[in-house]
Write a protein that holds these residues in place. Structure first.
Motif, PDB file in Angstrom:
ATOM      1  N   LEU A  44       0.834  -1.203   0.000  1.00  0.00           N
ATOM      2  CA  LEU A  44       0.000   0.000   0.000  1.00  0.00           C
ATOM      3  C   LEU A  44       0.872   1.259   0.000  1.00  0.00           C
ATOM      4  O   LEU A  44       0.630   2.202  -0.777  1.00  0.00           O
ATOM      5  N   VAL A  45       1.882   1.286   0.875  1.00  0.00           N
ATOM      6  CA  VAL A  45       2.775   2.445   0.943  1.00  0.00           C
ATOM      7  C   VAL A  45       3.518   2.632  -0.379  1.00  0.00           C
ATOM      8  O   VAL A  45       3.705   3.758  -0.857  1.00  0.00           O
ATOM      9  N   LYS A  46       3.918   1.537  -1.016  1.00  0.00           N
ATOM     10  CA  LYS A  46       4.613   1.626  -2.299  1.00  0.00           C
ATOM     11  C   LYS A  46       3.719   2.245  -3.369  1.00  0.00           C
ATOM     12  O   LYS A  46       4.154   3.140  -4.121  1.00  0.00           O
ATOM     13  N   HIS A  47       2.469   1.787  -3.449  1.00  0.00           N
ATOM     14  CA  HIS A  47       1.557   2.319  -4.464  1.00  0.00           C
ATOM     15  C   HIS A  47       1.276   3.806  -4.236  1.00  0.00           C
ATOM     16  O   HIS A  47       1.270   4.596  -5.195  1.00  0.00           O
ATOM     17  N   VAL A  48       1.053   4.177  -2.993  1.00  0.00           N
ATOM     18  CA  VAL A  48       0.807   5.588  -2.682  1.00  0.00           C
ATOM     19  C   VAL A  48       2.043   6.427  -2.985  1.00  0.00           C
ATOM     20  O   VAL A  48       1.947   7.540  -3.523  1.00  0.00           O
ATOM     21  N   SER A  49       3.219   5.893  -2.672  1.00  0.00           N
ATOM     22  CA  SER A  49       4.465   6.627  -2.907  1.00  0.00           C
ATOM     23  C   SER A  49       4.698   6.864  -4.394  1.00  0.00           C
ATOM     24  O   SER A  49       5.143   7.947  -4.798  1.00  0.00           O
ATOM     25  N   VAL A  50       4.403   5.855  -5.215  1.00  0.00           N
ATOM     26  CA  VAL A  50       4.569   6.017  -6.662  1.00  0.00           C
ATOM     27  C   VAL A  50       3.623   7.096  -7.198  1.00  0.00           C
ATOM     28  O   VAL A  50       4.026   7.977  -7.979  1.00  0.00           O
ATOM     29  N   ALA A  51       2.365   7.038  -6.761  1.00  0.00           N
ATOM     30  CA  ALA A  51       1.374   7.998  -7.250  1.00  0.00           C
ATOM     31  C   ALA A  51       1.716   9.424  -6.812  1.00  0.00           C
ATOM     32  O   ALA A  51       1.749  10.358  -7.621  1.00  0.00           O
ATOM     33  N   VAL A  52       1.984   9.584  -5.520  1.00  0.00           N
ATOM     34  CA  VAL A  52       2.280  10.913  -4.987  1.00  0.00           C
ATOM     35  C   VAL A  52       3.638  11.403  -5.476  1.00  0.00           C
ATOM     36  O   VAL A  52       3.803  12.574  -5.859  1.00  0.00           O
ATOM     37  N   GLY A  53       4.640  10.510  -5.462  1.00  0.00           N
ATOM     38  CA  GLY A  53       5.984  10.906  -5.879  1.00  0.00           C
ATOM     39  C   GLY A  53       6.033  11.373  -7.318  1.00  0.00           C
ATOM     40  O   GLY A  53       6.733  12.349  -7.639  1.00  0.00           O
ATOM     41  N   SER A  54       5.314  10.710  -8.207  1.00  0.00           N
ATOM     42  CA  SER A  54       5.300  11.113  -9.619  1.00  0.00           C
ATOM     43  C   SER A  54       4.736  12.508  -9.800  1.00  0.00           C
ATOM     44  O   SER A  54       5.288  13.334 -10.541  1.00  0.00           O
ATOM     45  N   VAL A  55       3.641  12.791  -9.112  1.00  0.00           N
ATOM     46  CA  VAL A  55       3.004  14.103  -9.242  1.00  0.00           C
ATOM     47  C   VAL A  55       3.887  15.196  -8.631  1.00  0.00           C
ATOM     48  O   VAL A  55       4.111  16.247  -9.245  1.00  0.00           O
ATOM     49  N   VAL A  56       4.381  14.955  -7.423  1.00  0.00           N
ATOM     50  CA  VAL A  56       5.209  15.957  -6.748  1.00  0.00           C
ATOM     51  C   VAL A  56       6.484  16.223  -7.539  1.00  0.00           C
ATOM     52  O   VAL A  56       6.919  17.374  -7.685  1.00  0.00           O
ATOM     53  N   SER A  57       7.095  15.165  -8.060  1.00  0.00           N
ATOM     54  CA  SER A  57       8.331  15.328  -8.828  1.00  0.00           C
ATOM     55  C   SER A  57       8.090  16.141 -10.096  1.00  0.00           C
ATOM     56  O   SER A  57       8.913  16.990 -10.465  1.00  0.00           O
ATOM     57  N   ARG A  58       6.953  15.910 -10.732  1.00  0.00           N
ATOM     58  CA  ARG A  58       6.670  16.588 -11.998  1.00  0.00           C
ATOM     59  C   ARG A  58       6.398  18.075 -11.811  1.00  0.00           C
ATOM     60  O   ARG A  58       6.830  18.909 -12.619  1.00  0.00           O
ATOM     61  N   TYR A  59       5.715  18.440 -10.706  1.00  0.00           N
ATOM     62  CA  TYR A  59       5.268  19.808 -10.560  1.00  0.00           C
ATOM     63  C   TYR A  59       6.042  20.629  -9.523  1.00  0.00           C
ATOM     64  O   TYR A  59       5.980  21.864  -9.556  1.00  0.00           O
ATOM     65  N   LEU A  60       6.786  19.970  -8.630  1.00  0.00           N
ATOM     66  CA  LEU A  60       7.444  20.718  -7.568  1.00  0.00           C
ATOM     67  C   LEU A  60       8.967  20.627  -7.594  1.00  0.00           C
ATOM     68  O   LEU A  60       9.646  21.589  -7.225  1.00  0.00           O
ATOM     69  N   PHE A  61       9.510  19.492  -8.018  1.00  0.00           N
ATOM     70  CA  PHE A  61      10.964  19.307  -7.958  1.00  0.00           C
ATOM     71  C   PHE A  61      11.607  19.732  -9.283  1.00  0.00           C
ATOM     72  O   PHE A  61      11.099  19.390 -10.356  1.00  0.00           O
ATOM     73  N   PRO A  62      12.713  20.456  -9.215  1.00  0.00           N
ATOM     74  CA  PRO A  62      13.380  20.926 -10.441  1.00  0.00           C
ATOM     75  C   PRO A  62      13.839  19.760 -11.316  1.00  0.00           C
ATOM     76  O   PRO A  62      14.492  18.833 -10.845  1.00  0.00           O
ATOM     77  N   GLY A  63      13.469  19.785 -12.587  1.00  0.00           N
ATOM     78  CA  GLY A  63      13.930  18.788 -13.542  1.00  0.00           C
ATOM     79  C   GLY A  63      13.215  17.462 -13.485  1.00  0.00           C
ATOM     80  O   GLY A  63      13.631  16.508 -14.171  1.00  0.00           O
TER      81      GLY A  63
END
Length: 389
Positions: A44-63
């Motif tokens: 469960l934590v892995k699935h949530v991390s992938v979903a949230v991490g992808s969005v945060v990385s795309r819109y908040l993290f440089p590059g």
């Protein structure tokens, strides 16, 4: 697999030393259920991390640092590790500093970790708290699941075999601690390790997200300093003292002390009785005082105990009052050696960064992470390219 089967066999067999309020069959079923529940939680934590991490990385993290599948998988694997370490640290802190007030004194008096003697901490008179039983079942399930995931599911790092050895040793230690009811010392060992793993988990997560320099608010740099400090303080200082004083010296001081005659009780009446450990104590008593490393008039934990003298008088073999003494010491010593291996990798990261002028994530990749064929083709020799620029 053999080790897991052995764990269930030992639990099913039961132990006269172990957690007296938990029947062997119940303990085995609880562990099986915990393994399934922990594995489901990890997924469960892995699935949530992938979903949230992808969005945060795309819109908040440089590059968009997590756009590569390999980086996202490493981020996902580290997020569930962080969740485990934070939750276990919280439970261990609750047990040590809220429930077990006397355990707080382990910083100044390691002998208290062995009072009452583990032989007297089970049965009707002194049952182990349910919180510790829960902690041990969860820890065993976590390490079994972690070992399985490390072997078959997760991305490989350069410390793959070191980490695998760490998993095997830890499962053995948790099992031995549970079976012989060494729960006081075991809870503190778990706390020291889990607490120091939290900054390390964050460091890896910040590194995958490339949160370094002014654009990343210097999160990698700041957490690197915190990680080195907590590693030295917890793994070398606290665990080093715990290993020498709490595991090598303190149990012999307690088990061989004159007061040890009252450390065990009759289960049906809860009255003190002479322990089998002290059956030969009179033979070691000297006319001018006490033997076995103790002096006349000594009090438990007063600093007068001489561990070397106790070995000279009683021999260096295993003592009947301290089962698996040398086995546990060897396992804990192996953990300490692994701590030094990982610390060398931590220091090597900063050395690579300073000497080769690389970015933090490049230094970590060279020293620890490694890279897949997919990454190598997509971003060939990034360090060499930076040097050429």
């Amino acid at each position: 697999m053999v080790q897991v089967v052995a764990v269930f066999f030992v639990l099913g067999k039961g132990s006269s030393y172990g957690l007296g309020s938990v029947p062997p069959r119940t303990a085995s079923l609880a562990l099986a259920g915990a393994i399934v529940a922990v594995f489901a939680t990890i997924l469960l934590v892995k699935h949530v991390s992938v979903a949230v991490g992808s969005v945060v990385s795309r819109y908040l993290f440089p590059g968009d640092p997590l756009k590569k599948l390999k980086s996202l998988h490493k981020f996902r694997d580290q997020m569930w590790q962080l969740a485990i370490h934070v939750s276990m640290t919280s439970l261990e802190a609750y047990i040590l500093f809220y429930e077990g007030g006397e355990t707080v004194s382990w910083y100044s008096n390691y002998a208290h970790l062995w009072v009452p003697h583990p032989h007297a901490q089970n049965g009707l008179c002194a049952q182990t708290p349910q919180s510790i039983q829960l902690l041990y079942v969860l820890q065993m399930a976590i390490w079994i699941d972690t070992c399985f995931g490390h072997r078959f599911l997760e991305e490989r790092h350069k410390d793959y075999f070191v980490m695998y050895l760490h998993h095997v040793v830890t499962i053995a230690l948790v099992g031995v601690s549970y079976h012989y009811n060494y729960t006081k010392i075991g809870t503190i060992v778990l706390f020291v390790h889990d607490a120091s793993d939290v900054p390390l988990d964050l460091l890896k997560i910040f590194n995958y997200c490339q949160l370094e320099g002014p654009k990343g608010l210097f999160l990698v740099e700041l957490d690197y300093v915190l990680t080195v400090y907590t590693w030295v303080h917890c793994r070398f200082y606290l665990f080093g003292l715990l290993l020498f004083r709490g595991v090598i010296c303190a149990p012999r001081e307690v088990a061989l002390a004159p007061q040890a005659i009252a450390h065990q009780v009759v289960p049906t009446t809860c009255e003190p009785r002479y322990t089998v450990c002290m059956a030969g104590y009179d033979k070691a008593r000297k006319s001018d005082g006490f033997g076995r490393g103790h002096v006349k008039g000594a009090l438990l934990g007063d600093g007068s105990f001489d561990v070397r003298r106790s070995f000279d008088e009683m021999g260096w073999g295993s003592h009947e009052c301290l089962p698996v003494y040398w086995e546990a010491t060897a396992l804990l010593s192996t953990l300490q050696l692994l701590h030094y291996v990982w610390f060398c990798m931590l220091i090597n990261i900063i050395l690579v960064k300073l000497t080769e002028s690389t970015e933090w994530h490049d230094s970590a990749r060279d020293v620890y992470e490694g890279e897949s064929d997919e990454e190598a083709e997509a971003d060939p020799k990034p360090v060499a390219a930076k040097k050429a620029d």
